[in-house]
Design an enzyme around this catalytic site. Structure first.
Site, PDB file in Angstrom:
ATOM      1  CB  SER A   1      -0.978   0.062   1.243  1.00  0.00           C
ATOM      2  OG  SER A   1      -2.137   1.127   1.227  1.00  0.00           O
TER       3      SER A   1
ATOM      4  CG  ASP B   1      -6.516  -3.549  -3.670  1.00  0.00           C
ATOM      5  OD1 ASP B   1      -7.269  -2.524  -3.382  1.00  0.00           O
ATOM      6  OD2 ASP B   1      -5.220  -3.250  -3.532  1.00  0.00           O
TER       7      ASP B   1
ATOM      8  CG  HIS C   1      -5.733  -1.827  -0.040  1.00  0.00           C
ATOM      9  ND1 HIS C   1      -4.925  -1.853  -1.075  1.00  0.00           N
ATOM     10  CD2 HIS C   1      -5.251  -0.998   1.102  1.00  0.00           C
ATOM     11  CE1 HIS C   1      -3.956  -1.068  -0.529  1.00  0.00           C
ATOM     12  NE2 HIS C   1      -4.087  -0.671   0.464  1.00  0.00           N
TER      13      HIS C   1
END
Lengths: 379, 208
Positions: free
Chosen positions: A151, A318, A351
């Site tokens: 991320s 995601d 995610h």
């Protein structure tokens, strides 16, 4: 994946060398809190740096004394795990601007003797790389064997590969994006408005005022959390399941998913005691990340000086940083004839999948880290 | 990691200039690319959809990009003429549109090397004509209902497609499943050859 490093203890590096920030501000001195696992070998060529995500910290694996909850990436870091602490020296530092020990808005401003609050300068991925570079020198590491992050951490990895091309051999970029989309920025902006319009926020001076904008921070976290999950996974986990046995036709919590989101938001703002100003800063750093901007908005050009070999990983469900965003990164790396591998991992966890066990993900991660280990051993 | 090579892969290596840039579509566990890196010092990437094979290729130190050859991945990742050789071994018959993929391969690659099983081999012909059943052979060991091979062709069919698409056959080799070459295969390739290797490129465009 049961092997654990055991008890780990954070350390603090105080740096007196002023840090020139991208915003133009100067940070005269700062602390970086970090943890290390495993042993740095004699050639100092087996060091791996982990970059954490928005609400993450330096406690990436093992247990703090007296705690029962391990670090946030304990599934993937430890003896015999993909990032094998029997072979590698693992370093993770808390980003500047955080509230977990490194200098941030809740720290004292040495110039004024007061808490920084919103006077803490805006920090960017590049500033984090520069501060971590000071930590690298302190630890006596000439070149990282690999830098790994998911991320926001993945963005920081890319920034390292762009800014310090000869300081890392491998870059592992997981569930990241080359820049935020308008939708990503919009979500961040709603989160920031929730915090800044909370009457308890006191224009960032809430610590001195003895308050905590926890309502705003809870909302911000609920919104953020929503973007970490997938529609499918929420459907599987909650569906339309009710909290009570029948509908009440009121504004109380009716559905389990409402209860879950409230719980996650409140836990973040109260039990985990996350600092509201840090949340603002971290979302800003995400918004500003756009390495291509300096290169005529050409991402391939941004990687022109990069030398590192890459592993890029995305997850099918995601939607915050979708596989298409990772494929943009891969394309730009291929344009520069860089060594790159890419995996698109099947997962329903959105995610958040980058933090969770998954056999394909683990297999890829482990295989690639073996390459890192073998290359380090043959240097 | 033993690198026991099939003669098919050795023949391909003979066709590759040292130090060239190679793309291997459906690279499997990366055996061919590894061999080409070792013996021909090529730089390259493998593309493979299967997660387990991706892991195996990565363990060999291969750059492998998980991709779907039936989608637009090839055009997404590579510019026209950016690769010296685009290789595809034993995968042409499993893709949804071999004709379009072939065209893409020759847009991105200066040359392509393609291998596929020959449906015109005498064993196939015999099983269909004498037994009246869909052939099952060592080169094509599947049942009609579970085969991934959805676009089988004969050497003649493939060469017709090349002709139609203005593709020049630079070199051709025919082997059996033991990957040997015999005199018979040279004389009657479409009848006796089980696996074909083709090296092709686009003909310089003329006003034809």
């Amino acid at each position: 994946m049961t092997n654990s490093i055991g008890i780990v203890t954070p350390q603090t590096l105080h740096i007196d060398q002023p840090l020139q920030l991208v915003s133009g501000a100067l940070l005269p001195q700062y602390d970086l809190v970090y943890e290390t696992y495993g042993e740095l070998n004699a050639q100092a060529n087996n060091a791996v740096l982990i970059c954490h995500a928005l609400s993450g910290d330096h406690h990436v694996a093992g247990f703090h004394q007296g705690e029962t909850k391990p670090g946030w990436w304990n599934d993937y870091i430890g003896p015999g795990k993909p990032i094998d602490t029997d072979r590698l020296f693992v370093v993770c530092s808390n980003n500047l601007g955080s509230c977990r020990g490194s200098t941030g808005p809740a720290s004292l401003n040495p110039d004024t003797g007061k808490i920084y609050g919103l006077d803490f300068p805006i920090v960017t991925c590049r500033d984090w790389v520069n501060s971590q570079n000071a930590l690298r020198q302190h630890l006596g590491i000439e070149q990282w064997a690999a830098i790994v992050g998911g991320s926001m951490g993945g963005m920081q990895v890319m920034q390292w590969a762009i800014d310090q091309p000869d300081k890392l051999r491998h870059a592992i970029v997981i569930a990241a994006a080359p820049k935020l989309s308008a939708q990503n920025i919009a979500f961040n902006e709603v989160a920031r408005r929730a915090i800044m319009t909370d009457p308890e926020f006191h224009n960032g001076r809430f610590i001195e005022a003895g308050t905590n904008p926890k309502t705003g921070l809870t909302l911000a976290r609920m919104l953020g959390h929503l973007t970490y999950l997938s529609d499918d996974m929420m459907g599987t986990k909650f569906g339309r399941e009710l909290r009570a046995d029948k509908l009440k036709y009121s504004f109380d919590v009716e559905f389990q998913v409402e209860s879950y989101l409230r719980y996650q938001g409140e836990k973040f703002a109260t039990k985990q005691n996350f600092d509201a100003s840090t949340y603002l800063l971290m979302t800003k750093a995400l918004d500003y990340f756009d390495p291509a901007a300096e290169f005529d908005h050409n991402l391939s050009q941004a990687f022109a000086r990069t030398q590192a070999k890459f592993l890029v990983v995305s997850f099918t469900s995601d939607w915050r940083f979708s596989p298409a965003r990772s494929r943009e990164i891969v394309r730009a790396l291929l344009d520069n004839d860089l060594d790159v591998s890419y995996a698109e991992v099947e997962s329903e966890h959105g995610h958040d999948a980058f933090l969770l066990p998954n056999s394909h993900y683990e297999g890829i991660f482990r295989a690639y880290m073996q390459r890192v280990i073998q290359e380090s051993a043959s240097l | 990691m033993s690198l026991e090579l099939t003669p098919e892969f050795q023949l391909i290596a003979d066709w590759i200039e040292p130090h060239s840039q190679v793309l291997d579509l459906g690279c499997g566990d990366g055996t061919l690319l590894k061999h080409l890196q070792t013996t021909r010092s090529v730089r390259g990437y493998g593309m493979e959809i299967d997660p387990q094979k991706n892991i195996q290729a990565m363990l060999k130190g291969i750059n492998v990009i998980q991709s779907n050859l039936n989608g637009h991945d090839l055009e997404h990742y590579f510019d026209p003429h950016s690769v010296d050789y685009v290789i595809m071994t034993q995968a042409l018959q499993v893709v949804s549109r071999p004709d379009l993929l072939l065209e893409n391969m020759l847009t991105i690659g200066k040359q392509s090397i393609i291998t596929f099983p020959n449906f015109g081999h005498w064993k196939m012909r015999a099983q269909l004509s004498l037994r009246g059943r869909m052939p099952e052979t060592s080169a094509l060991p599947y049942h009609w209902y579970d085969t991934p091979n959805i676009h089988l062709c004969t050497f003649k069919d493939f060469e017709d497609l090349c002709e139609q698409k203005n593709i020049e056959v630079i070199a051709r080799s025919v082997v059996n499943t033991q990957h040997q070459r015999t005199l018979g295969m040279r004389l009657w390739p479409n009848l006796l050859g089980e696996v074909a290797l083709y090296k092709v490129k686009k003909r310089a465009s003329n006003q034809a």
